[in-house]
Design a protein around this motif. Structure first.
Motif, PDB file in Angstrom:
ATOM      1  N   THR A 123       0.811  -1.208   0.000  1.00 58.22           N
ATOM      2  CA  THR A 123       0.000   0.000   0.000  1.00 58.22           C
ATOM      3  C   THR A 123       0.853   1.270   0.000  1.00 58.22           C
ATOM      4  OG1 THR A 123      -0.225  -0.169   2.389  1.00 58.22           O
ATOM      5  CG2 THR A 123      -2.015  -1.043   1.082  1.00 58.22           C
ATOM      6  N   VAL A 157       2.040   2.276  -3.538  1.00 57.27           N
ATOM      7  CA  VAL A 157       1.001   2.904  -4.356  1.00 57.27           C
ATOM      8  C   VAL A 157       0.741   4.332  -3.868  1.00 57.27           C
ATOM      9  CG1 VAL A 157      -1.431   2.782  -5.029  1.00 57.27           C
ATOM     10  CG2 VAL A 157      -0.095   0.691  -4.859  1.00 57.27           C
ATOM     11  N   ARG A 202       3.646   6.845  -4.727  1.00 60.15           N
ATOM     12  CA  ARG A 202       3.670   7.294  -6.131  1.00 60.15           C
ATOM     13  C   ARG A 202       2.555   8.305  -6.384  1.00 60.15           C
ATOM     14  NH1 ARG A 202       7.488   4.190  -5.701  1.00 60.15           N
ATOM     15  NH2 ARG A 202       8.062   6.039  -4.535  1.00 60.15           N
ATOM     16  N   LYS A 203       1.379   8.096  -5.762  1.00 60.80           N
ATOM     17  CA  LYS A 203       0.255   9.041  -5.936  1.00 60.80           C
ATOM     18  C   LYS A 203       0.626  10.409  -5.379  1.00 60.80           C
ATOM     19  CE  LYS A 203      -3.619   6.162  -6.687  1.00 60.80           C
ATOM     20  NZ  LYS A 203      -4.894   6.334  -7.313  1.00 60.80           N
ATOM     21  N   THR A 229      -1.172   4.435   6.273  1.00 60.66           N
ATOM     22  CA  THR A 229      -2.331   3.554   6.184  1.00 60.66           C
ATOM     23  C   THR A 229      -2.312   2.588   7.370  1.00 60.66           C
ATOM     24  OG1 THR A 229      -1.098   2.038   4.776  1.00 60.66           O
ATOM     25  CG2 THR A 229      -2.476   3.651   3.665  1.00 60.66           C
ATOM     26  N   CYS A 230      -1.651   3.033   8.455  1.00 61.46           N
ATOM     27  CA  CYS A 230      -1.597   2.195   9.646  1.00 61.46           C
ATOM     28  C   CYS A 230      -1.604   3.127  10.857  1.00 61.46           C
ATOM     29  CB  CYS A 230      -0.317   1.358   9.650  1.00 61.46           C
ATOM     30  SG  CYS A 230       1.167   2.354   9.513  1.00 61.46           S
ATOM     31  N   ARG A 266      -5.560   6.362   3.501  1.00 60.44           N
ATOM     32  CA  ARG A 266      -6.476   5.344   2.987  1.00 60.44           C
ATOM     33  C   ARG A 266      -7.280   5.845   1.785  1.00 60.44           C
ATOM     34  NH1 ARG A 266     -10.179   2.112   7.269  1.00 60.44           N
ATOM     35  NH2 ARG A 266     -11.785   3.600   6.666  1.00 60.44           N
ATOM     36  N   ALA A 267      -7.536   7.158   1.764  1.00 62.23           N
ATOM     37  CA  ALA A 267      -8.311   7.720   0.657  1.00 62.23           C
ATOM     38  C   ALA A 267      -7.632   7.467  -0.694  1.00 62.23           C
ATOM     39  CB  ALA A 267      -8.505   9.221   0.861  1.00 62.23           C
ATOM     40  N   PHE A 268      -6.302   7.401  -0.699  1.00 62.48           N
ATOM     41  CA  PHE A 268      -5.590   7.152  -1.948  1.00 62.48           C
ATOM     42  C   PHE A 268      -5.862   5.740  -2.468  1.00 62.48           C
ATOM     43  CE2 PHE A 268      -2.907  10.428   0.110  1.00 62.48           C
ATOM     44  CZ  PHE A 268      -3.050  11.419  -0.848  1.00 62.48           C
ATOM     45  N   LEU A 269      -6.317   4.862  -1.593  1.00 66.33           N
ATOM     46  CA  LEU A 269      -6.657   3.493  -2.005  1.00 66.33           C
ATOM     47  C   LEU A 269      -8.137   3.360  -2.322  1.00 66.33           C
ATOM     48  CD1 LEU A 269      -4.619   1.549   0.705  1.00 66.33           C
ATOM     49  CD2 LEU A 269      -3.899   2.113  -1.604  1.00 66.33           C
ATOM     50  N   THR A 270      -8.986   3.918  -1.442  1.00 68.46           N
ATOM     51  CA  THR A 270     -10.431   3.705  -1.596  1.00 68.46           C
ATOM     52  C   THR A 270     -11.078   4.720  -2.524  1.00 68.46           C
ATOM     53  OG1 THR A 270     -10.951   5.138   0.265  1.00 68.46           O
ATOM     54  CG2 THR A 270     -10.627   2.803   0.751  1.00 68.46           C
ATOM     55  N   GLY A 271     -10.464   5.889  -2.665  1.00 71.07           N
ATOM     56  CA  GLY A 271     -11.092   6.962  -3.421  1.00 71.07           C
ATOM     57  C   GLY A 271     -12.116   7.731  -2.593  1.00 71.07           C
ATOM     58  N   ILE A 272     -12.409   7.245  -1.372  1.00 66.73           N
ATOM     59  CA  ILE A 272     -13.400   7.910  -0.516  1.00 66.73           C
ATOM     60  C   ILE A 272     -12.741   9.129   0.128  1.00 66.73           C
ATOM     61  CG2 ILE A 272     -14.906   7.623   1.499  1.00 66.73           C
ATOM     62  CD1 ILE A 272     -14.710   4.521   0.885  1.00 66.73           C
ATOM     63  N   LEU A 297     -11.246  11.432  -1.276  1.00 63.11           N
ATOM     64  CA  LEU A 297      -9.926  11.610  -1.895  1.00 63.11           C
ATOM     65  C   LEU A 297      -9.586  13.095  -2.075  1.00 63.11           C
ATOM     66  CD1 LEU A 297      -7.416  10.387  -3.138  1.00 63.11           C
ATOM     67  CD2 LEU A 297      -8.636  10.133  -5.291  1.00 63.11           C
TER      68      LEU A 297
END
Lengths: 150, 94
Positions: B14, B17, B20-21, B58-59, B73-79, B81
């Protein structure tokens, strides 16, 4: 590019008791086909306890994984669940996240696998695709779907 | 040059990813920014060593950290974001 997604590493509509059971089930084909060491399973379960990976997307997703030393060949195992299973939330262990899709990541070199990792992130942000994965009746459907994103 | 420490459980999947974002977002906003990834258990020592401008994780993190912490976490879920991106840019533009 040699994809990490294989049809025989996708299991559909599975029944499990809890999140650790789901991880063990997802790991089964990886172990049988020599992608991971036996210790991977216990390590991934242990990591899930400490650093949970549930994500509260429209259809809940979990991304369990563990350290590279347990990975022999990189791959990603996918399990869709018949019943919703509660994972703890990533970054928030007290949060209960209902999960229906599990991507078990057996990754050694994340820089090299950035493409597939980013693809998974794109997929989990796409409600329509998550529905298609959850409703898939055979592994090939999921395999083909993911490949359209690669 | 701004520095963002990106932390996750194993610094393997995670955080790569997410890192890089963050670099991409910084670049799009004309901010010079480097990321360093850390495992959760190493995050506090990396924080003390590197003095990052922000920590995206993310932890859960332990230890007294006097840098802005952003939930990645938003970078993973898009929620949420966009609000996470706005928060990050605001910190990096300071």
């Amino acid at each position: 590019m040699d994809s990490l997604i294989h049809e025989n590493l996708i299991q559909i509509n599975c029944l499990v008791n809890d999140q650790f059971d789901a991880i063990a089930l997802a790991a089964k084909p990886l172990l049988r086909q020599g992608y991971i060491t036996e210790d991977f399973i216990e390590a991934a379960i242990e990591r899930e306890r400490t650093f949970p990976t549930g994500l509260p997307t429209k259809i809940g997703v979990a991304l369990p994984h563990t350290e590279a030393k347990y990975v022999l060949r990189e791959s990603i195992s996918i399990v869709t669940l018949k019943n919703t299973i509660v994972f703890a939330g990533m970054g928030n262990p007290k949060e209960s996240v209902p999960v229906q899709i599990v991507f078990l990541l057996a990754i050694k070199d994340p820089e090299k696998q950035l493409g597939i990792l980013q693809t998974i992130v794109t997929i989990i942000q796409n409600e329509k695709v998550l529905h298609k994965i959850k409703d898939a009746k055979e592994p090939k459907t999921i395999y083909n779907l993911i490949n359209t994103f690669l | 040059m701004k520095l963002v420490l990106v932390a996750c459980g194993t610094a393997l999947a995670t955080s790569t990813v997410v890192a890089r974002k963050i670099e991409q977002i910084a670049q799009e906003n004309g901010i010079e920014c480097k990321t360093v990834q850390a495992r959760a258990v190493d995050t506090f020592s990396k924080y003390q060593e590197l003095h990052p401008d922000a920590i995206v994780c993310t932890c859960q993190l332990e230890g007294e950290i006097d840098a802005p912490i952003i939930n990645g976490r938003a970078f993973l879920t898009g929620i949420n974001l966009q609000s996470t991106i706005d928060q990050l840019i605001e910190i990096l533009k300071k």
